[in-house]
Motif scaffolding. Structure first.
Motif: not given
Ligand code: ATP
Length: 141
Positions: A116, A118-119, A121-122
């Protein structure tokens, strides 16, 4: 209006800050905002970032906040975050290890469909922000 504002920073597992502040500057979702005593009430979301305040003695304090919400009342600011750490409590080795993990994940993303982006990246953003705060100028806690 003269006087201090009460600041509370709370996460699901701990009360990170509970003290009076002369001024609070928080990382709002749409930009940083500053709060002094007597501010108009409002509610806003926060992004991953740096919360700064001056304690009642005038010392600058810095706290990492992992997003969340801020409730501003004329005499109180409450921050509800998924996680938060005072600058002095940031474990730099842990943050650097988290950064390395996130970088490796991001490098894997293009090759692995189950990863994932986005995960990762966060997670990277959390680690980078903790490191930035941990490396902030000396004399602030
Ligand atoms: P990690 O992968 O190292 O757990 P994370 O960004 O996923 O990092 P969070 O979900 O933000 O971690 O926080 C989980 C708990 O660990 C919280 O209680 C937070 O205060 C603490 N924590 C995470 N990283 C650090 C750090 N570098 N120094 C001190 N406490 C940390």
């Amino acid at each position: 209006m003269a006087g201090n504002i009460m600041l509370e920073v709370v996460t699901p597992d701990k009360a990170v800050v509970s003290e009076e502040a002369q001024i609070v500057v928080a990382p709002g979702e749409y930009g940083e905002f500053g709060v002094l005593i007597g501010h108009t009430s409002f509610l806003t979301t926060l992004k991953i970032g740096m919360l700064r305040y001056k304690d009642s003695g005038g010392a600058e304090r810095i706290v990492f906040v992992n997003g969340g919400f801020a409730e501003v009342l004329p005499d109180k600011v409450t921050i509800l975050a998924e996680s938060a750490d005072r600058r002095r409590d940031i474990d730099m080795d842990r943050a650097k290890a988290a950064l390395k993990r996130a970088e490796e994940r991001l490098a894997e993303v293009s090759r692995r469909e189950d990863f994932n982006f986005r995960r990762a990246e966060i997670a990277l953003q959390r680690a980078v922000t903790r490191i930035k705060i941990g490396e902030a100028r000396r004399g602030t806690a």
